[in-house]
Scaffold this active site. Structure first.
Site, PDB file in Angstrom:
ATOM      1  N   TYR A 292      17.291 -55.884  23.966  1.00 35.03           N
ATOM      2  CA  TYR A 292      16.182 -56.734  24.396  1.00 35.03           C
ATOM      3  C   TYR A 292      14.937 -55.848  24.427  1.00 35.03           C
ATOM      4  CZ  TYR A 292      13.539 -60.201  27.019  1.00 35.03           C
ATOM      5  OH  TYR A 292      12.595 -61.131  27.397  1.00 35.03           O
ATOM      6  N   TYR A 384      21.068 -65.669  32.193  1.00 40.58           N
ATOM      7  CA  TYR A 384      19.752 -65.226  32.651  1.00 40.58           C
ATOM      8  C   TYR A 384      19.763 -64.801  34.111  1.00 40.58           C
ATOM      9  CZ  TYR A 384      17.957 -67.565  28.446  1.00 40.58           C
ATOM     10  OH  TYR A 384      17.699 -67.958  27.164  1.00 40.58           O
TER      11      TYR A 384
END
Length: 431
Positions: A292, A384
């Site tokens: 990420y 998440y």
């Protein structure tokens, strides 16, 4: 896809035929194909570009705009590559040698007819298409061209082995206009990455690590097995060999830094979750998939941006809180494939903190590893609101809304956001 030699000559306003290629002048940032189009527009031969008198009037179909049937003859309205819409011409099917474009045109036509009626379309299309249907087909063709250009741009910018493909068979959304593909962190103002000072002296980092190799120096375990699969529990940090180590680039302790190795597809989801990512090949359990990446900003800047993102309806803030909540990664405008990965309450990716050339524990690299075998065609997801077992080391977790589902969540003030993952274990809300 080349067509027949076009029956009509190019319009006269493009100038008379020039005998010398030295008269052919174009702007400096044109692609090879654009230069070829300009030669044909100017009716100028150019051996260097492969444009000769024999193929000067061979034109390429950009896309098909319309369809009609007159008696038993099928005709298509052709948009020619390199020519404006005003030069579109109706051509009989027998003159077109673009099987792929023809097939895609009829596939789009059938899908839209099915969407309108809810019934399987007839084996043969209607003799004439209405204006709304023609408009849709043109928009779809232009969208597909834009996605193809975006796909080429993404692959031109990637610094990893795995290729990226793009697909949207759901709606008319094109590439995001404000997103730039990057391969590593983009460091924001006032932030400095402290480079590692020493490296290992191992002859073979996995079989005979000297002083525990790089992980041992930091009093941590070696992260990988011989196949490059992570063998640490979620929450434990990964210390890879760095630029000062004596080992080679194929060292078994260099996994994340080698980048994405799998071919992935950015695709438009059909259930309102925006863009998603799926793998085009099998991924083994515990294998590295992607990082990420985005802009590294301070938590204060993340708070300011988060308020703006809330008003816009989306945010991509990932707190780097391995040891303390000082920095945040913002992938809203700069990122890689992970920018498009969706949430799931039963994900197939797990987040790990990774350290390579920068050993500042406030600035780990964020890596996604497969939690199980992921099969070709399967969507990639992670939680998440990831939580790790309390006995594990404190780990990075998502602290804000992520994805393109049009939902908002403040990076510091969580709101109840409905989850759309659709799994049996769905928590119904992201936070």
């Amino acid at each position: 896809d080349l067509t027949r030699e076009r029956s009509k000559k190019p319009p006269s306003q493009f100038g008379s035929k020039r005998s010398s290629e030295r008269d052919c002048r174009v702007c400096g940032k044109s692609s090879w194909r654009q230069l070829q189009d300009l030669c044909r527009l100017a009716k100028t031969s150019c051996p260097a570009l492969g444009i000769s008198r024999k193929n000067l009037y061979i034109f390429e179909v950009d896309y098909l705009c319309n369809y009609k049937k007159v008696r038993d003859q099928e005709y298509y309205l052709v948009k020619w590559r390199g020519y404006p819409d005003s030069e579109n011409t109706w051509e009989p099917r027998r003159n077109l040698r673009c099987a792929g474009i023809l097939k895609q045109f009829h596939r789009d036509l059938e899908r839209e007819l099915f969407r309108r009626s809810g019934r399987r379309p007839r084996a043969r299309p209607p003799r004439h298409l209405d204006a709304a249907l023609v408009d849709f087909l043109v928009q779809k063709a232009r969208q597909r061209k834009a996605l193809q250009r975006w796909e080429r741009e993404l692959n031109a910018k990637r610094a990893h082995k795995g290729r990226i493909s793009v697909e949207n068979e759901v709606d008319l959304n094109g590439p995001p206009w404000d997103f730039t593909y990057i391969n590593e962190y983009k460091v924001g103002e006032g932030i400095t990455l402290s480079q590692v000072a020493i490296g290992c002296e191992c002859k073979h980092c996995l079989e005979s690590p000297a002083n525990g190799c790089c992980p041992g120096v930091s009093l941590h375990k070696f992260a990988y097995n011989a196949q490059g699969q992570v063998r640490l529990q979620a929450g434990q940090p990964i210390y890879e060999c760095n630029a000062r180590c004596r080992c080679s680039s194929d060292c078994p302790n260099r996994v994340v830094q080698r980048g994405i190795s799998y071919n992935l597809c950015i695709f438009r989801t059909a259930d309102g979750r925006g863009w998603g990512v799926r793998t085009l090949e099998k991924i083994r359990c515990h294998s590295f998939v992607m990082e990420y990446v985005g802009e590294i900003i301070t938590s204060e800047e993340a708070e300011r941006r988060g308020q703006i993102y809330d008003r816009q309806g989306t945010t991509y803030l990932f707190d780097l809180d391995y040891v303390e909540d000082v920095y945040t990664v913002d992938a809203a405008h700069f990122g890689n494939v992970s920018h498009f990965v969706n949430h799931s309450c039963n994900p197939n990716l797990q987040v790990y903190n990774v350290f390579v050339d920068n050993l500042d524990e406030r600035l780990p690299r964020i890596a996604f590893f497969a939690t199980r075998t992921i099969w070709a065609g399967e969507e990639l997801t992670f939680d998440y609101n990831m939580q790790v077992d309390p006995v594990d080391v404190e780990s990075t977790h998502m602290d804000s809304n992520f994805g393109l589902a049009g939902l908002a969540g403040s990076p510091r003030k969580r709101v109840r956001i409905k989850c759309k993952c659709g799994t049996d274990s769905c928590r119904k809300y992201l936070f």
